[in-house]
Design an enzyme around this catalytic site. Structure first.
Site, PDB file in Angstrom:
ATOM      1  N   GLY A  30      17.075  -2.352   7.955  1.00 24.63           N
ATOM      2  CA  GLY A  30      17.406  -2.750   8.244  1.00 24.63           C
ATOM      3  C   GLY A  30      17.614  -2.981   9.993  1.00 24.63           C
TER       4      GLY A  30
ATOM      5  N   ALA B   3      10.484   3.534  19.257  1.00 28.22           N
ATOM      6  CA  ALA B   3      11.388   2.478  19.601  1.00 28.22           C
ATOM      7  C   ALA B   3      10.201   1.425  19.924  1.00 28.22           C
ATOM      8  CB  ALA B   3      12.197   2.415  20.547  1.00 28.22           C
TER       9      ALA B   3
ATOM     10  N   GLU C 263      16.753  16.491  26.345  1.00 30.16           N
ATOM     11  CA  GLU C 263      17.302  16.011  26.605  1.00 30.16           C
ATOM     12  C   GLU C 263      18.598  16.402  26.543  1.00 30.16           C
ATOM     13  OE1 GLU C 263      14.953  11.582  26.716  1.00 30.16           O
ATOM     14  OE2 GLU C 263      16.569  12.554  24.978  1.00 30.16           O
TER      15      GLU C 263
ATOM     16  N   ASP D 186       9.814   3.700  11.980  1.00 30.69           N
ATOM     17  CA  ASP D 186       9.867   5.346  11.207  1.00 30.69           C
ATOM     18  C   ASP D 186       8.801   5.029   9.705  1.00 30.69           C
ATOM     19  OD1 ASP D 186      10.393   5.950  13.682  1.00 30.69           O
ATOM     20  OD2 ASP D 186      12.181   6.637  13.587  1.00 30.69           O
TER      21      ASP D 186
ATOM     22  N   PHE E 294      15.183  -1.072  15.427  1.00 29.44           N
ATOM     23  CA  PHE E 294      14.277  -1.908  16.595  1.00 29.44           C
ATOM     24  C   PHE E 294      13.606  -2.525  15.658  1.00 29.44           C
ATOM     25  CE2 PHE E 294      15.865   1.703  19.348  1.00 29.44           C
ATOM     26  CZ  PHE E 294      15.709   1.444  21.126  1.00 29.44           C
TER      27      PHE E 294
END
Lengths: 450, 450
Positions: free
Chosen positions: A19, A324, A179, A308, A22
């Site tokens: 991965g 993050a 958002e 996560d 972040f």
């Protein structure tokens, strides 16, 4: 064979990171600097700055503005290798990973940071009707569906059909949902307002559905109320206590009522990457893998999980949120400790999360920021939001480009990426057929009538 | 019923324009300003600045940088309606168009400007192996294939397979082929050079295949030679007199030799939009519709054709080339004449093309420009090329963004859009399987093993 033994035997332990988000990227940078032998595997060639992905979905930014090639970020570390590929399974007993294309990567130490996926709460059949927002493709799909709904509305004379097409439901009142709803409202009210002749985009309905009693449950009640008020001022219909019962091709049903829709976007459920469930260890309700205070996966030697995927608890036993900054801090801490441990045999110290504050944006001049008891909202929080996000972007070029586009948008209300594209197999919006590529008979012979 | 009679009867003639490229858009602007009732139909929601599309294909620009919504460009003209749709057929006897979704658009005057498509010279089976460059999707496909080929090369240990994957063949030595080859060479030599560990992108083979005796046959021989020299200096293998005999999944055969390839790009054949062949009038070898000096299609009353669809001859009887400036001048001329004709009954004057010069770019500091006997090349032509292209872009934001990115690239040799995406159904590069979206089991249930 423990990592130290491997190190002693071959000189260098092989560290594999799964991965390039972040957490994984931060770990790779630290281990890269420490000179260790690292392989980073990701399904994508780019690191994606997910906090701004909703702006790609709402035509404000291009995907490339918030994506940076992982290879480029790690270029200077000659000891770090980057592999494009997807992990099929981890063989902890053999200490190796197998990719979906059959490639096998042996490891001495494994860091799992594959991130999260959508969860439709057992209703996977909704996925085709309500895309979520995790990847560049997701963002492009939401953008294309939304723009296409207005195009289709312009072509019909039926007022009910026009209203259906111009109804966008956003499911989930967390930061992403808020958002998206705010940005979609601004898109229809300001950017598209004067571009149509048959329909008036200002009459588009943007409905934000939240099953819980209030929006942004991670923030204080005062901030929730502020966000809801600002959204309503933008024309968003905020429905709390509205659990979605069904989603179909052209409707969403909640609180017993089916509302005809042109577009539905899923911002509700998140689950850890399915990779966690293949490890053979116990996972929690959302698929997270429990880790100890050193971020090691319980029961799997020399396997660590961050971000996560990891269920990491704070001092009070509450799991850390999927942010993050959590992933980044974990990546940095783990890599620093691992480097010292592998190089010098030093014991690894426990991870402690330091919250740097939490922020969300509703729209122009309207954002919220909280850190403990320090809370700001409105204009100042909005400016702070913008500066923080530009600062956190990787690369000076992205910072310049995004700032420039935001400035432009602030002054003109225009958006730079109103690009409607129809990759083959992309989900279709509304009921109308997608325009097809008739000018390219040769490329898609199966679609061309001769 | 001629247009004048319709005008008299209903007060306003309905003008329909097919295509929002350089020609159609120019006509819509002029007719919009004249206050006439205009409907513009396009398969895409955006006008694409095709001269820079090769930069999207080679990761230098984002698609949104060179695409502008047609609605936005024509926003101020309230008498102009924009329809997203694809024309299925023209019923000239009924004076109407039918779109693929069944929508019928009646017209009194029809302007056809649907542009061009690829032609594989009767080998449509090559299309899947060698995408051309006409649309945003094409550019993204070429970009993804090229970047993916390097990723696959990095994963294999077989030197022959590495060399195959890092061999890119560009078929066609016209401006698009030359620009693509030069830009791909710079991408591998400069941008990607230090980002891989197993392979050296500087060793990538970029092969430019031209069936004719020289590159850029639209330019003088001296300029052709210059372009070939500059390309070779960049490391491009220029093969003239090399007609392609076969293209397969992993090879291209020319001059009796099959070269293993990772990527093949088609920049050779262009044909007019297939719409031309549905009109029931005679077309030329490349599908163009002959027009008279007023740009009217012979044999179809009140139907005009401009741009790549029109076979329009100059004073010596030579057909005009398929250039943006030809389409633009035709659109402007036709619309101006039509407006006067429809409003005042004035006779329409014949179209005369005025060449504004022809330019092509090879790479950094290397471009050519010709207008009649005026010829420049090298540094000065390169600067002129950049200024002309920025000037011709629609919209101040695009001009700023593109200039900024070029400046950045000039200084750093980096490219801002190295985005490798895999939309479902996108063509696969090489032989390796594409990474799949395992983190999104819910969205694509058909692909997920449970």
């Amino acid at each position: 064979m423990p990592a130290e033994a491997a190190l002693a035997e071959r000189g260098e332990p092989r560290i594999v990171i799964v991965g390039g988000g972040f957490g994984g990227l931060e770990a790779a940078k630290v281990l890269g600097k420490a000179g260790l032998e690292v392989t980073l595997v990701d399904r994508q060639n780019h690191h994606l700055f997910q906090p701004l992905l909703y702006q790609v979905a709402t035509a404000a930014l291009s995907a490339a503005d918030i994506a940076e090639p992982i290879r480029k970020i790690l270029r200077r570390h000659r000891n770090v290798r980057v592999i494009l590929g997807e992990v099929a399974r981890v063989d902890a007993d053999k200490r190796s990973l197998t990719l979906t294309d059959g490639m096998v990567l042996p490891y001495d130490v494994l860091i799992l940071a594959p991130g999260a996926a959508h969860s439709y709460f057992g209703h996977d059949e909704w996925a085709g009707f309500a895309p979520g927002l995790k990847t560049v493709e997701d963002a492009r799909a939401i953008r294309s569906r939304s723009l296409l709904a207005f195009e289709h509305a312009e072509k019909t004379d039926d007022p009910a059909e026009q209203q259906r097409l111009m109804t966008i439901a956003v499911v989930g009142g967390g930061p992403t949902g808020v958002e998206l709803a705010g940005s979609l409202a601004e898109l229809s009210r300001f950017t598209l307002a004067r571009d149509f002749r048959q329909v008036d985009p200002e009459k588009a309905r943007i409905i934000l559905l939240e099953a819980g009693p209030r929006l942004l449950s991670g923030f204080s009640e005062k901030m929730s109320r502020y966000a809801a008020e600002r959204l309503e001022r933008l024309g968003v219909e905020v429905k709390t206590g509205a659990a979605v019962e069904e989603i179909g091709e052209d409707f969403v049903r909640f609180s017993g009522e089916a509302v005809p829709t042109g577009v539905v976007v899923w911002a509700a459920g998140v689950a850890a990457s399915p990779l966690g469930r293949t490890l053979g260890v116990e996972t929690d309700r959302t698929g997270r893998v429990p880790v100890d205070e050193k971020l090691a996966v319980r029961g799997l030697p020399d396997v660590y999980a961050i971000g996560d995927l990891a269920r990491c608890e704070d001092e009070e036993g509450n799991p850390l949120p999927g942010l993050a900054q959590v992933a980044k801090q974990q990546g940095r801490h783990l890599a620093t400790q691992l480097a010292r441990h592998l190089r010098e045999g030093a014991p690894m110290s426990p991870f402690r999360y330091r919250g740097r504050g939490n922020t969300a944006i509703v729209g122009r001049h309207a954002a919220i920021f909280e850190q403990g008891s320090f809370k700001i909202k409105g204009w100042l929080a909005w400016l702070a939001w913008a500066f923080i996000h530009v600062y956190l972007l990787v690369g000076a070029q992205h910072r310049t480009q995004v700032s420039l586009q935001w400035l432009w948008r602030y002054v003109t209300y225009e958006r730079g990426a109103r690009l409607l594209t129809h990759p083959d197999g992309a989900p279709k919006a509304g009921k109308g057929p997608l325009p097809q590529a008739a000018d390219e008979p040769a490329r898609r012979p199966d679609r061309t009538v001769r």
